[in-house]
Motif scaffolding. Sequence first.
Motif, PDB file in Angstrom:
ATOM      1  N   THR A 129      93.833  64.021  52.510  1.00  0.00           N
ATOM      2  CA  THR A 129      93.104  65.077  51.803  1.00  0.00           C
ATOM      3  C   THR A 129      92.770  64.650  50.379  1.00  0.00           C
ATOM      4  O   THR A 129      91.647  64.855  49.901  1.00  0.00           O
ATOM      5  CB  THR A 129      93.938  66.372  51.777  1.00  0.00           C
ATOM      6  OG1 THR A 129      94.158  66.828  53.114  1.00  0.00           O
ATOM      7  CG2 THR A 129      93.227  67.459  50.990  1.00  0.00           C
ATOM      8  N   ASN A 176      84.631  63.140  47.483  1.00  0.00           N
ATOM      9  CA  ASN A 176      83.635  64.168  47.167  1.00  0.00           C
ATOM     10  C   ASN A 176      83.349  64.237  45.672  1.00  0.00           C
ATOM     11  O   ASN A 176      82.216  64.516  45.261  1.00  0.00           O
ATOM     12  CB  ASN A 176      84.124  65.535  47.667  1.00  0.00           C
ATOM     13  CG  ASN A 176      84.011  65.680  49.174  1.00  0.00           C
ATOM     14  OD1 ASN A 176      82.974  65.366  49.761  1.00  0.00           O
ATOM     15  ND2 ASN A 176      85.072  66.119  49.825  1.00  0.00           N
ATOM     16  N   PHE A 197      81.120  64.726  59.722  1.00  0.00           N
ATOM     17  CA  PHE A 197      82.436  65.053  60.260  1.00  0.00           C
ATOM     18  C   PHE A 197      82.702  64.290  61.553  1.00  0.00           C
ATOM     19  O   PHE A 197      83.850  63.981  61.870  1.00  0.00           O
ATOM     20  CB  PHE A 197      82.542  66.563  60.489  1.00  0.00           C
ATOM     21  CG  PHE A 197      82.936  67.332  59.260  1.00  0.00           C
ATOM     22  CD1 PHE A 197      83.625  68.528  59.353  1.00  0.00           C
ATOM     23  CD2 PHE A 197      82.618  66.848  57.995  1.00  0.00           C
ATOM     24  CE1 PHE A 197      83.993  69.234  58.214  1.00  0.00           C
ATOM     25  CE2 PHE A 197      82.972  67.544  56.861  1.00  0.00           C
ATOM     26  CZ  PHE A 197      83.668  68.745  56.963  1.00  0.00           C
ATOM     27  N   ASP A 247      77.224  68.728  56.064  1.00  0.00           N
ATOM     28  CA  ASP A 247      77.985  67.589  56.583  1.00  0.00           C
ATOM     29  C   ASP A 247      78.046  67.613  58.102  1.00  0.00           C
ATOM     30  O   ASP A 247      77.946  66.566  58.758  1.00  0.00           O
ATOM     31  CB  ASP A 247      79.402  67.591  56.002  1.00  0.00           C
ATOM     32  CG  ASP A 247      79.437  67.089  54.566  1.00  0.00           C
ATOM     33  OD1 ASP A 247      78.425  66.524  54.111  1.00  0.00           O
ATOM     34  OD2 ASP A 247      80.476  67.267  53.906  1.00  0.00           O
ATOM     35  N   LEU A 268      83.992  60.979  60.382  1.00  0.00           N
ATOM     36  CA  LEU A 268      85.338  61.097  59.843  1.00  0.00           C
ATOM     37  C   LEU A 268      86.368  61.343  60.942  1.00  0.00           C
ATOM     38  O   LEU A 268      87.493  60.861  60.881  1.00  0.00           O
ATOM     39  CB  LEU A 268      85.395  62.233  58.807  1.00  0.00           C
ATOM     40  CG  LEU A 268      84.635  61.995  57.507  1.00  0.00           C
ATOM     41  CD1 LEU A 268      84.656  63.238  56.642  1.00  0.00           C
ATOM     42  CD2 LEU A 268      85.223  60.812  56.742  1.00  0.00           C
ATOM     43  N   ARG A 269      85.954  62.080  61.972  1.00  0.00           N
ATOM     44  CA  ARG A 269      86.875  62.395  63.053  1.00  0.00           C
ATOM     45  C   ARG A 269      87.242  61.143  63.846  1.00  0.00           C
ATOM     46  O   ARG A 269      88.299  61.079  64.475  1.00  0.00           O
ATOM     47  CB  ARG A 269      86.247  63.437  63.981  1.00  0.00           C
ATOM     48  CG  ARG A 269      87.200  63.992  65.022  1.00  0.00           C
ATOM     49  CD  ARG A 269      86.576  65.155  65.760  1.00  0.00           C
ATOM     50  NE  ARG A 269      85.283  64.813  66.326  1.00  0.00           N
ATOM     51  CZ  ARG A 269      84.538  65.656  67.025  1.00  0.00           C
ATOM     52  NH1 ARG A 269      84.956  66.893  67.220  1.00  0.00           N
ATOM     53  NH2 ARG A 269      83.380  65.274  67.523  1.00  0.00           N
ATOM     54  N   LEU A 298      89.873  62.131  50.418  1.00  0.00           N
ATOM     55  CA  LEU A 298      88.570  62.741  50.669  1.00  0.00           C
ATOM     56  C   LEU A 298      88.152  63.657  49.521  1.00  0.00           C
ATOM     57  O   LEU A 298      86.958  63.828  49.251  1.00  0.00           O
ATOM     58  CB  LEU A 298      88.598  63.505  51.989  1.00  0.00           C
ATOM     59  CG  LEU A 298      88.695  62.597  53.224  1.00  0.00           C
ATOM     60  CD1 LEU A 298      88.831  63.415  54.496  1.00  0.00           C
ATOM     61  CD2 LEU A 298      87.475  61.687  53.326  1.00  0.00           C
ATOM     62  N   PRO A 341      89.092  66.475  56.113  1.00  0.00           N
ATOM     63  CA  PRO A 341      87.723  66.647  55.598  1.00  0.00           C
ATOM     64  C   PRO A 341      87.458  68.047  55.054  1.00  0.00           C
ATOM     65  O   PRO A 341      86.804  68.204  54.015  1.00  0.00           O
ATOM     66  CB  PRO A 341      86.859  66.352  56.832  1.00  0.00           C
ATOM     67  CG  PRO A 341      87.701  65.470  57.688  1.00  0.00           C
ATOM     68  CD  PRO A 341      89.098  65.963  57.496  1.00  0.00           C
ATOM     69  N   ARG A 375      87.031  68.871  50.970  1.00  0.00           N
ATOM     70  CA  ARG A 375      85.828  69.531  50.454  1.00  0.00           C
ATOM     71  C   ARG A 375      86.203  70.740  49.594  1.00  0.00           C
ATOM     72  O   ARG A 375      85.682  70.923  48.492  1.00  0.00           O
ATOM     73  CB  ARG A 375      84.939  69.956  51.619  1.00  0.00           C
ATOM     74  CG  ARG A 375      83.871  70.975  51.290  1.00  0.00           C
ATOM     75  CD  ARG A 375      82.788  70.436  50.385  1.00  0.00           C
ATOM     76  NE  ARG A 375      81.985  69.447  51.045  1.00  0.00           N
ATOM     77  CZ  ARG A 375      80.857  68.937  50.516  1.00  0.00           C
ATOM     78  NH1 ARG A 375      80.451  69.333  49.321  1.00  0.00           N
ATOM     79  NH2 ARG A 375      80.169  68.020  51.162  1.00  0.00           N
ATOM     80  N   SER A 419      83.704  71.047  64.654  1.00  0.00           N
ATOM     81  CA  SER A 419      83.944  69.636  64.359  1.00  0.00           C
ATOM     82  C   SER A 419      84.604  68.932  65.534  1.00  0.00           C
ATOM     83  O   SER A 419      84.758  67.746  65.538  1.00  0.00           O
ATOM     84  CB  SER A 419      84.845  69.508  63.129  1.00  0.00           C
ATOM     85  OG  SER A 419      86.118  70.075  63.335  1.00  0.00           O
TER      86      SER A 419
END
Length: 268
Positions: free
Chosen positions: A25, A32, A105, A99, A108-109, A28, A118, A122, A268
């Motif tokens: 976290t 951002n 996403f 996104d 990222l997944r 990310l 993610p 954010r 997602s």
Amino acid sequence: MATATLTAPTAPAGRVGLLAGLQHTATLTWRNLVQIKHNPMELMDLSVQPIMFLLLFTYVFGGQMSGSTHAYLQFALAGIMVQNGLFATLTTAVGLNSDIQKGVFDRLRSLPIARSAPLAGRVAADLGKQVWSMLLMLGLGLALGFRPDGVAGVVGAVALMVVFALAMSWMMVLVGMVAENAEKVQMLGFVVMFPLTFSSSAFVSVSSMPGWLQAWVKVNPVTSLVDAMRALLVGGPVQGPVVHTLLWAAAIAVVFFPLALRAYQRRS
């Protein structure tokens, strides 16, 4: 005779631990925030808009509302900060929706990271941008003649706004997940935010409103937030409004956090 070699399927990765999830976290969140360096326009909305609102409300409405721009600035700065903070949560909804539409996403997944990272990244980054926006408004307010009651009150007001904005962010996350595109996100967001901010004690005294409207304004959670921030910034009863604001923030988070998380997991 050649023989085919069968490769055993790779076992799925185990659940990501709490510490690793927090690290993902944080990474990310930084991602951002660093994007601002390459796309400064991301921060312009949280810089130009608060300055514009503060100047317009102070110099257009100040004389009519309070007899002088200075008196109205002392009264209205808390309300303008609240309005700007709540409207800024729309950027979270728009960003998440964008996104997902762009497949960010999905990429990222595919990485070995916590699935919630993610989303949490954010939200955390947008809260950081909000702090910048509030500090900018306070700095401009000081330049225009605003005088806070003390440093502790200013820190408390900023912290309270961040807590409430975090709770409201989950409502906006839900909006960002259920809306089909960014335009609909903004439409739904404004439908929610305009009544909450303008039918409150943010810009005018509640006693000046019609009786039927006062009944709603007094139970509006934004009124509690504005009253609490105003008391912290310029003095007044603090405990009641702060407690009511924290209770409202907890209630909003309890309702919308699980709904937003479920909608996020589906999208997602």
